[in-house]
Scaffold this active site. Structure first.
Site, mmCIF file in Angstrom:
data_model
loop_
_atom_site.group_PDB
_atom_site.id
_atom_site.type_symbol
_atom_site.label_atom_id
_atom_site.label_comp_id
_atom_site.label_asym_id
_atom_site.label_seq_id
_atom_site.Cartn_x
_atom_site.Cartn_y
_atom_site.Cartn_z
ATOM 1 N N ASP A 160 -93.053 29.634 10.595
ATOM 2 C CA ASP A 160 -92.510 28.629 11.498
ATOM 3 C C ASP A 160 -92.374 27.335 10.710
ATOM 4 O OD1 ASP A 160 -92.341 26.640 13.656
ATOM 5 O OD2 ASP A 160 -92.867 28.348 14.937
ATOM 6 N N HIS A 205 -91.858 29.759 20.444
ATOM 7 C CA HIS A 205 -91.828 29.970 18.994
ATOM 8 C C HIS A 205 -92.128 31.430 18.655
ATOM 9 C CE1 HIS A 205 -91.716 25.698 17.424
ATOM 10 N NE2 HIS A 205 -91.697 25.579 18.742
#
Ligand code: UDP
Length: 471
Positions: free
Chosen positions: A110, A20
């Protein structure tokens, strides 16, 4: 010459894992290269692993500042603590810059952190989720969230038919959809990405128009993702960002020079590069089958076996690798490996970053997916993009050595190998075009930057997706 900053300042907030941090940090670099000040905010535990040119780094708290996820032990505990502490420290970070020369005007977060949008809105600034899965996977979860696809799925509902997607059998669906009871916390986290999307100013997906544009068009009402990928360091694609040879984030120490030295002795496209990413943990039986499959192929290989996995390897196999046929490393710079001319095939777990990296660098793949979105990515690698084959597991869920050997043979020299290489070259070019100046992804990033600039000039925050919002 560095571009002139036009007063915008974006906080980029990744989930604190390698898969990520990499794409979000890369996005921050793209923004910085277009004159936006970008600051990466990540947990205390991961902040020291980040070092990227032109990107400031700020810590936020997940409540486990000394050990991160491992300290929390369970997903539930970790995610709750991350939400509570993360919201608070993100808010403090925005306040810290309020009276500075560069007040923050947007949080790109995110998509696992929908709470970050609430924080952004409380401060009257833009908020934009960044999805790190493929658009196809996002569209599946999105349909589950909206009840278009109901879980658990029934036999008669299969294969699942969705517009612009191939028929999806159970083995092709993300594991949380196949077996919703298997990882309830992860399934819940996947589904929390969607409820407040209508309040977001912009939705980003790490993919590109030519690869998944049709999928997005068909799910646009539910998931209005702007495709801005592939988020891969510039040196491997368009080369427009200076000295951008790596992501600039490594949670483990890469053994780059050992790998490069070893590869120097190997001929072009002769070596297999094997990696299961940063999270997959194989059973001892699976490790053994992998090991003897690689040996049986008689091909040279580099295999990334993380420190925590090493003891699962048969000792006779480790002896063999010291004889020069194979190299086992605990971590490496994957992009350097994939870009090396000696690498002829990538045996991958099909994490989305690894998939985009293999595709973007034109390396034929053998997909060995284990869970989550990897199963769906493997389907696309083999059947839709034609850039590799998917290895089949037996009824116990183990990939056997013979199957691995067969797949390696197929990709390296089999009937399909010529077609696979041709497709790999085609997608490499298309990936490069998308992110190059004037390409589809580049244009989407430019549009976003323009909107940030407009908002700043007007001194107000307007909804970015508003059709009337023209500068
Ligand atoms: N990676 C790396 N070195 C390694 C193995 C992996 O730098 O030895 C990087 C890889 O380039 C990718 C990321 O780790 O960017 C893994 O992300 P992915 O989505 O493929 O899988 P995950 O780790 O999230 O399962």
């Amino acid at each position: 010459m560095e571009p002139k900053n036009h007063g915008s300042h974006v906080i980029v907030l990744p989930y604190p894992s390698q898969g990520h941090i990499n794409p979000l940090l890369q996005f921050a670099k793209h923004l910085a290269s277009k004159g936006v000040k970008a600051t990466l905010a990540t947990t205390h535990y991961t902040v020291k692993s980040i070092c990227a040119r032109n990107i400031a780094v700020e810590p936020i708290s997940d409540g486990f500042d000394d050990g991160g996820f491992t300290q929390a032990r369970t997903e539930d505990v970790y995610l709750k603590s991350l939400r509570d502490n993360g919201s608070r420290s993100l808010s403090q970070l925005i306040e810290k810059y309020e009276d500075s020369k560069f007040p923050i005007n947007c949080v790109v977060y995110d998509s696992f952190f929908p709470w970050a949008l609430d924080v952004a809105k409380t401060h009257g600034i833009y908020g934009a989720p960044f999805f790190t899965n493929s658009a196809s996977v996002c569209s599946i979860f999105c349909r589950v969230h909206h009840g278009v696809v109901r879980l658990p799925m029934k036999e008669e509902e299969l294969p699942l038919m969705m517009p612009a997607m191939p028929p999806m059998n159970l083995v092709d669906l993300p594991s949380f959809v196949q077996a919703p009871e298997s990882y309830p916390a992860y399934l819940a986290m996947q589904l929390t990405q969607y409820p407040n999307l209508d309040k977001a100013d912009w939705v980003f997906g790490n993919s590109f128009e030519e690869l998944e544009g049709q999928v997005v068009t068909n799910v646009w009402e539910l998931w209005p993702g702007k495709l801005i990928g592939p988020m891969i360091p510039s040196a491997y694609l368009d080369q427009r960002i200076k000295d951008d040879k790596g992501y600039g984030a490594s949670l483990w120490k890469p053994l780059s020079s050992e790998c490069a030295k070893w590869l120097e002795t190997k001929s072009s496209q002769s070596v297999i590069y094997v990696s299961f990413g940063s999270m997959v943990s194989l059973t001892e039986e699976q490790m053994e089958e992998m090991a003897w499959g690689l040996k049986g192929s008689n091909l040279d290989f580099i295999w990334v076996v993380r420190e925590s996995e090493i003891t699962k390897l048969p000792s006779e196999f480790i002896d063999l690798t010291t004889k020069g046929k194979g190299l086992i490393v605990t971590w490496c710079n994957q992009l350097e490996m994939l870009a090396h001319e000696a690498i002829g095939c990538f045996v991958t777990h099909c994490g989305w970053n690894s998939t985009l990296e293999g595709l973007g660098l034109g390396v034929p793949m053998v997909g060995v997916p284990k869970w989550a979105d990897q199963l769906t990515n493997a389907k696309f690698i083999e059947e839709i993009w034609g850039i590799g084959v998917r290895a089949k597991e037996d009824e116990k869920g183990v990939l056997r050595r013979e199957e691995l050997m067969g797949c390696l043979k197929e990709v390296m020299e089999g009937e399909r190998s010529v077609e696979i290489r041709k497709n790999a070259c085609k997608w490499k070019e298309l990936a490069k075009e998308a992110i190059s100046e004037g390409g589809s992804s580049d244009k989407s990033i430019d549009e976003f930057v323009e909107h940030l600039k407009c908002g700043n000039e007007k001194g107000v925050v307007k909804k970015l997706t508003d059709e009337n919002d023209h500068c």
